[in-house]
Design a protein around this motif. Structure first.
Motif, PDB file in Angstrom:
ATOM      1  N   MET A 213      41.426  29.092  41.861  1.00  0.00           N
ATOM      2  CA  MET A 213      41.724  30.396  41.278  1.00  0.00           C
ATOM      3  C   MET A 213      40.675  30.777  40.243  1.00  0.00           C
ATOM      4  SD  MET A 213      44.014  32.690  41.804  1.00  0.00           S
ATOM      5  CE  MET A 213      44.601  34.225  41.072  1.00  0.00           C
ATOM      6  N   GLN A 214      40.205  29.819  39.462  1.00  0.00           N
ATOM      7  CA  GLN A 214      39.179  30.111  38.462  1.00  0.00           C
ATOM      8  C   GLN A 214      37.873  30.545  39.117  1.00  0.00           C
ATOM      9  OE1 GLN A 214      38.963  26.669  35.916  1.00  0.00           O
ATOM     10  NE2 GLN A 214      40.835  27.171  34.828  1.00  0.00           N
ATOM     11  N   HIS A 215      37.489  29.883  40.199  1.00  0.00           N
ATOM     12  CA  HIS A 215      36.277  30.283  40.921  1.00  0.00           C
ATOM     13  C   HIS A 215      36.446  31.680  41.515  1.00  0.00           C
ATOM     14  CE1 HIS A 215      35.011  25.802  41.550  1.00  0.00           C
ATOM     15  NE2 HIS A 215      34.718  26.259  40.349  1.00  0.00           N
ATOM     16  N   LEU A 216      37.642  31.962  42.020  1.00  0.00           N
ATOM     17  CA  LEU A 216      37.914  33.271  42.608  1.00  0.00           C
ATOM     18  C   LEU A 216      37.751  34.377  41.569  1.00  0.00           C
ATOM     19  CD1 LEU A 216      39.062  35.074  44.930  1.00  0.00           C
ATOM     20  CD2 LEU A 216      41.327  34.603  43.997  1.00  0.00           C
ATOM     21  N   ILE A 217      38.309  34.174  40.376  1.00  0.00           N
ATOM     22  CA  ILE A 217      38.236  35.199  39.339  1.00  0.00           C
ATOM     23  C   ILE A 217      36.811  35.356  38.829  1.00  0.00           C
ATOM     24  CG2 ILE A 217      39.102  35.903  37.086  1.00  0.00           C
ATOM     25  CD1 ILE A 217      41.110  35.952  39.458  1.00  0.00           C
TER      26      ILE A 217
ATOM     27  N   GLU B 102      48.514  36.015  51.354  1.00  0.00           N
ATOM     28  CA  GLU B 102      49.869  36.207  51.844  1.00  0.00           C
ATOM     29  C   GLU B 102      50.587  37.284  51.034  1.00  0.00           C
ATOM     30  OE1 GLU B 102      51.916  32.478  51.843  1.00  0.00           O
ATOM     31  OE2 GLU B 102      50.435  31.501  53.135  1.00  0.00           O
ATOM     32  N   THR B 103      51.660  37.807  51.602  1.00  0.00           N
ATOM     33  CA  THR B 103      52.467  38.801  50.906  1.00  0.00           C
ATOM     34  C   THR B 103      52.989  38.232  49.588  1.00  0.00           C
ATOM     35  OG1 THR B 103      53.168  39.808  52.991  1.00  0.00           O
ATOM     36  CG2 THR B 103      54.531  40.243  51.061  1.00  0.00           C
ATOM     37  N   GLY B 104      52.812  39.013  48.512  1.00  0.00           N
ATOM     38  CA  GLY B 104      53.344  38.611  47.219  1.00  0.00           C
ATOM     39  C   GLY B 104      52.431  37.766  46.370  1.00  0.00           C
ATOM     40  N   THR B 105      51.175  37.557  46.797  1.00  0.00           N
ATOM     41  CA  THR B 105      50.269  36.699  46.027  1.00  0.00           C
ATOM     42  C   THR B 105      49.618  37.426  44.849  1.00  0.00           C
ATOM     43  OG1 THR B 105      48.574  37.181  47.692  1.00  0.00           O
ATOM     44  CG2 THR B 105      49.708  35.057  47.855  1.00  0.00           C
ATOM     45  N   GLY B 106      49.742  38.752  44.807  1.00  0.00           N
ATOM     46  CA  GLY B 106      49.176  39.496  43.678  1.00  0.00           C
ATOM     47  C   GLY B 106      47.868  40.187  44.004  1.00  0.00           C
ATOM     48  N   LYS B 107      47.765  40.740  45.209  1.00  0.00           N
ATOM     49  CA  LYS B 107      46.510  41.376  45.612  1.00  0.00           C
ATOM     50  C   LYS B 107      46.220  42.648  44.802  1.00  0.00           C
ATOM     51  CE  LYS B 107      47.797  41.343  50.021  1.00  0.00           C
ATOM     52  NZ  LYS B 107      48.940  40.388  50.033  1.00  0.00           N
ATOM     53  N   GLU B 108      47.267  43.420  44.505  1.00  0.00           N
ATOM     54  CA  GLU B 108      47.037  44.629  43.722  1.00  0.00           C
ATOM     55  C   GLU B 108      46.624  44.292  42.289  1.00  0.00           C
ATOM     56  OE1 GLU B 108      49.192  48.840  42.375  1.00  0.00           O
ATOM     57  OE2 GLU B 108      50.105  47.593  43.951  1.00  0.00           O
TER      58      GLU B 108
ATOM     59  N   LEU C 258      44.874  41.703  41.379  1.00  0.00           N
ATOM     60  CA  LEU C 258      43.462  41.321  41.444  1.00  0.00           C
ATOM     61  C   LEU C 258      42.584  42.550  41.627  1.00  0.00           C
ATOM     62  CD1 LEU C 258      41.269  39.170  41.506  1.00  0.00           C
ATOM     63  CD2 LEU C 258      41.696  38.859  43.959  1.00  0.00           C
ATOM     64  N   ALA C 259      43.032  43.506  42.445  1.00  0.00           N
ATOM     65  CA  ALA C 259      42.274  44.747  42.637  1.00  0.00           C
ATOM     66  C   ALA C 259      42.136  45.500  41.317  1.00  0.00           C
ATOM     67  CB  ALA C 259      42.972  45.627  43.671  1.00  0.00           C
ATOM     68  N   HIS C 260      43.206  45.518  40.525  1.00  0.00           N
ATOM     69  CA  HIS C 260      43.162  46.189  39.226  1.00  0.00           C
ATOM     70  C   HIS C 260      42.195  45.466  38.293  1.00  0.00           C
ATOM     71  CE1 HIS C 260      45.674  48.349  35.896  1.00  0.00           C
ATOM     72  NE2 HIS C 260      44.489  48.885  36.083  1.00  0.00           N
ATOM     73  N   PHE C 261      42.164  44.127  38.373  1.00  0.00           N
ATOM     74  CA  PHE C 261      41.212  43.350  37.576  1.00  0.00           C
ATOM     75  C   PHE C 261      39.779  43.740  37.940  1.00  0.00           C
ATOM     76  CE2 PHE C 261      38.290  39.775  37.269  1.00  0.00           C
ATOM     77  CZ  PHE C 261      38.477  39.323  35.972  1.00  0.00           C
ATOM     78  N   VAL C 262      39.483  43.845  39.240  1.00  0.00           N
ATOM     79  CA  VAL C 262      38.139  44.236  39.690  1.00  0.00           C
ATOM     80  C   VAL C 262      37.778  45.609  39.127  1.00  0.00           C
ATOM     81  CG1 VAL C 262      36.761  44.875  41.711  1.00  0.00           C
ATOM     82  CG2 VAL C 262      38.189  42.818  41.772  1.00  0.00           C
ATOM     83  N   HIS C 263      38.735  46.531  39.175  1.00  0.00           N
ATOM     84  CA  HIS C 263      38.475  47.880  38.644  1.00  0.00           C
ATOM     85  C   HIS C 263      38.174  47.847  37.149  1.00  0.00           C
ATOM     86  CE1 HIS C 263      38.842  52.155  37.841  1.00  0.00           C
ATOM     87  NE2 HIS C 263      39.766  51.883  36.926  1.00  0.00           N
TER      88      HIS C 263
ATOM     89  N   VAL D  52      32.404  42.022  50.342  1.00  0.00           N
ATOM     90  CA  VAL D  52      32.835  40.842  49.602  1.00  0.00           C
ATOM     91  C   VAL D  52      34.291  40.585  49.971  1.00  0.00           C
ATOM     92  CG1 VAL D  52      33.267  39.822  47.347  1.00  0.00           C
ATOM     93  CG2 VAL D  52      31.293  41.294  47.674  1.00  0.00           C
ATOM     94  N   LYS D  53      34.609  39.358  50.308  1.00  0.00           N
ATOM     95  CA  LYS D  53      35.999  39.010  50.630  1.00  0.00           C
ATOM     96  C   LYS D  53      36.521  38.006  49.614  1.00  0.00           C
ATOM     97  CE  LYS D  53      37.139  36.656  54.425  1.00  0.00           C
ATOM     98  NZ  LYS D  53      37.471  36.415  55.839  1.00  0.00           N
ATOM     99  N   LEU D  54      37.629  38.344  48.992  1.00  0.00           N
ATOM    100  CA  LEU D  54      38.293  37.474  48.032  1.00  0.00           C
ATOM    101  C   LEU D  54      39.624  37.029  48.635  1.00  0.00           C
ATOM    102  CD1 LEU D  54      37.785  39.656  44.811  1.00  0.00           C
ATOM    103  CD2 LEU D  54      36.326  37.783  45.622  1.00  0.00           C
ATOM    104  N   THR D  55      39.847  35.736  48.702  1.00  0.00           N
ATOM    105  CA  THR D  55      41.076  35.212  49.289  1.00  0.00           C
ATOM    106  C   THR D  55      41.920  34.555  48.199  1.00  0.00           C
ATOM    107  OG1 THR D  55      39.950  34.821  51.410  1.00  0.00           O
ATOM    108  CG2 THR D  55      42.067  33.710  51.054  1.00  0.00           C
ATOM    109  N   ILE D  56      43.116  35.105  47.976  1.00  0.00           N
ATOM    110  CA  ILE D  56      44.001  34.574  46.941  1.00  0.00           C
ATOM    111  C   ILE D  56      44.822  33.421  47.521  1.00  0.00           C
ATOM    112  CG2 ILE D  56      45.835  35.110  45.297  1.00  0.00           C
ATOM    113  CD1 ILE D  56      45.048  37.988  45.407  1.00  0.00           C
ATOM    114  N   PRO D  57      44.826  32.265  46.858  1.00  0.00           N
ATOM    115  CA  PRO D  57      45.632  31.140  47.362  1.00  0.00           C
ATOM    116  C   PRO D  57      47.120  31.424  47.208  1.00  0.00           C
ATOM    117  CG  PRO D  57      44.705  30.602  45.211  1.00  0.00           C
ATOM    118  CD  PRO D  57      44.093  31.902  45.628  1.00  0.00           C
ATOM    119  N   PRO D  58      47.956  30.913  48.111  1.00  0.00           N
ATOM    120  CA  PRO D  58      49.402  31.090  47.964  1.00  0.00           C
ATOM    121  C   PRO D  58      49.919  30.299  46.771  1.00  0.00           C
ATOM    122  CG  PRO D  58      48.928  29.560  49.750  1.00  0.00           C
ATOM    123  CD  PRO D  58      47.605  30.132  49.314  1.00  0.00           C
ATOM    124  N   LEU D  59      51.094  30.668  46.286  1.00  0.00           N
ATOM    125  CA  LEU D  59      51.655  30.019  45.104  1.00  0.00           C
ATOM    126  C   LEU D  59      51.909  28.537  45.335  1.00  0.00           C
ATOM    127  CD1 LEU D  59      52.659  30.252  42.225  1.00  0.00           C
ATOM    128  CD2 LEU D  59      54.865  31.050  43.097  1.00  0.00           C
TER     129      LEU D  59
END
Length: 483
Positions: free
Chosen positions: A146-150, A168-174, A176-181, A303-310
């Motif tokens: 997760m640290q490398h992803l951020i 996956e659904t519910g991992t917090g994609k929005e 992360l998108a807001h963080f990028v913005h 760029v593709k960012l993949t969020i790990p599941p919980l």
């Protein structure tokens, strides 16, 4: 003295950079090939390397790997054309600090980037990342993935490129998108989100592009779309795979030309909007199934960012719990036993499911107790503590290990045994007997600890007051050390 190495096979680029940086007082070495790099890197210690990703005799990524191996403290910037941006992102994943596109359009930005890398330490970036994460509600946690992803998200945020977020659904994609913005140069402009799967085709196109009065039934007045409203900002397209093929064509046009038309209008409008798209399905697989356009995927996943599941970042659950409780302004906290149950659950609904569990637990516990114990958790979480290691179900209890509060421990133990009694499945009696023995030891340990505190550590007096021998007292203390 700061030493900079430039490796670029275009003489005009190399000489321009050499002149620019030399005039700022840096010592510059210049090479035009991979062979030059391997020779020059042995001659002195460099503080920064500007590396062309494409060289006639070497792969820029291989050179970067060698640089990180031989000179790990050296900063690096890779230089690339638009067609090789994905390779530049790969370079960042390998440890490059940043990348710049050729031809250089903004020399001031280039100078600023070089000065920032040479004169600011990593703690400055870390501070900025955590500030933005806190602002957007992003819990980074302690896991390396997760640290490398951020860190990657932070580095590419300031680039004018589109981003695809998968997870996956519910991992917090929005989130992360807001963080990028917020980490981008567009942070002063709007961030708007739309779920492509929650609207019909006509409503989605109206939401995206706007419509004219009378364009369809119910269009009683003209309406701006989010591409118009979010101009210069960021649009988050969630569940992009759910967009129809017709809508995908229109999205592709916006990505390629910046042009679009309102529904029911023929006037061409322009927008300067960054797209961050997301999907819980594999878009490459959707392309193979002819459900998603390949050319659109190519445009989206620069760029593709993949969020790990919980379930792969369970070590972050305590931090997530603390964050969600604080967000709800709750003074409650989870018991050790409840946290243990939460950390052993597989979380098919990921962080969204965890949020719902926290909201439910706090609603039930508020006003009744100061601690959220297992009784306030859904039945499915307690049932998940059953570990089927054979054809019979054996239960691994997640009982409190702390003697800070004997009352809570006893309550948890009784509830746990009652669950076993009421369970409609096989239960190992040996394990229950073992739990009874553990109860005996822990109660004894708690009373010994309490009495030692009262006698200021006098073991003889404590044993007398407990009406046991000092040997028995030592037994419980030894159990404590080994537990």
């Amino acid at each position: 003295m700061i030493n900079i190495l430039i490796i670029d096979d275009e003489p005009e680029v190399g000489h321009f950079l050499s002149y620019l940086l030399s005039s700022k007082g840096y010592t510059v070495s210049l090479g035009g090939s991979g062979k030059d790099f391997y020779q020059l890197i042995r001659e002195r210690v460099y503080h920064l390397v500007l590396l062309d990703i494409r060289l006639p005799d070497a792969n820029g990524l291989d050179i970067l790997k060698e640089l990180k191996k031989t000179c790990p403290g050296c900063k690096s910037i890779v230089m690339t054309g638009y067609s090789t941006i994905k390779t530049a992102v790969d370079a960042i994943k390998l440890g490059a600090n940043d990348y710049i596109e050729k031809p250089f359009e903004d020399i001031d930005e280039l100078e600023s980037l070089i000065d920032r890398l040479l004169h600011h330490n990593q703690s400055v970036n870390d501070s900025e990342i955590h500030r933005i994460a806190k602002q957007t509600g992003l819990v980074i946690g302690s896991g390396k993935e997760m640290q490398h992803l951020i860190m990657l998200a932070y580095k590419i945020a300031k680039k004018n490129i589109n981003v695809l977020i998968e997870g996956e659904t519910g991992t917090g994609k929005e989130v992360l998108a807001h963080f990028v913005h917020q980490a981008s140069l567009r942070s002063d402009y709007p961030f708007l989100a739309v779920n492509c799967g929650s609207l019909s085709e006509s409503l989605l196109e109206s939401e995206l592009f706007g419509h004219e009065k009378g364009a369809f039934t119910g269009a009683i007045k003209e309406r701006k779309g989010i591409f118009e409203i979010a101009n210069k900002g960021t649009i988050f397209l969630d569940e992009i795979a759910e967009a129809s093929l017709s809508t995908q064509v229109k999205l592709l046009r916006v990505l390629e030309t910046g042009e679009y038309m309102r529904v029911g209008d023929e006037a061409v409008r322009r927008t300067n909007t960054r797209i961050v798209a997301a999907s819980h399905v594999d878009l490459a697989g959707a392309v193979e199934q002819k459900m998603f356009r390949e050319d659109l995927l190519y445009r989206l996943e620069v760029v593709k960012l993949t969020i790990p599941p919980l379930r792969d970042r369970k070590q972050d659950i305590p931090e997530l719990l603390a964050y969600f409780l604080k967000k709800q302004q709750s003074q409650l906290h989870f018991s050790e036993e409840a946290e243990n149950l939460l950390q052993h659950y597989q979380w098919p609904g990921n962080i969204r499911e965890l949020v719902n569990v926290v909201k439910r637990a706090t609603a039930l516990a508020e006003g009744e107790t100061r601690m959220i114990t297992s009784e306030y958790l859904p039945d499915k979480l307690r049932a998940a503590s059953y570990d089927r290691t054979s054809s019979r179900a054996s239960i691994i209890p997640a009982l409190r290990k702390s003697e800070k509060d004997l009352q809570f421990y006893l309550e948890d133990w009784v509830k746990h045994i009652h669950q076993l009694w009421a369970a409609e499945q096989d239960v190992g009696l040996d394990e229950i007997i073992q739990q009874v023995k553990e109860l005996e030891v822990r109660i004894g340990r708690a009373f010994v600890t309490k009495m030692l505190k009262e006698t200021m550590g006098n073991r003889k007096e404590a044993a007398e007051r407990l009406q046991i021998t000092t040997r028995q007292l030592r037994y419980f203390l030894n159990e404590k050390k080994g537990g």
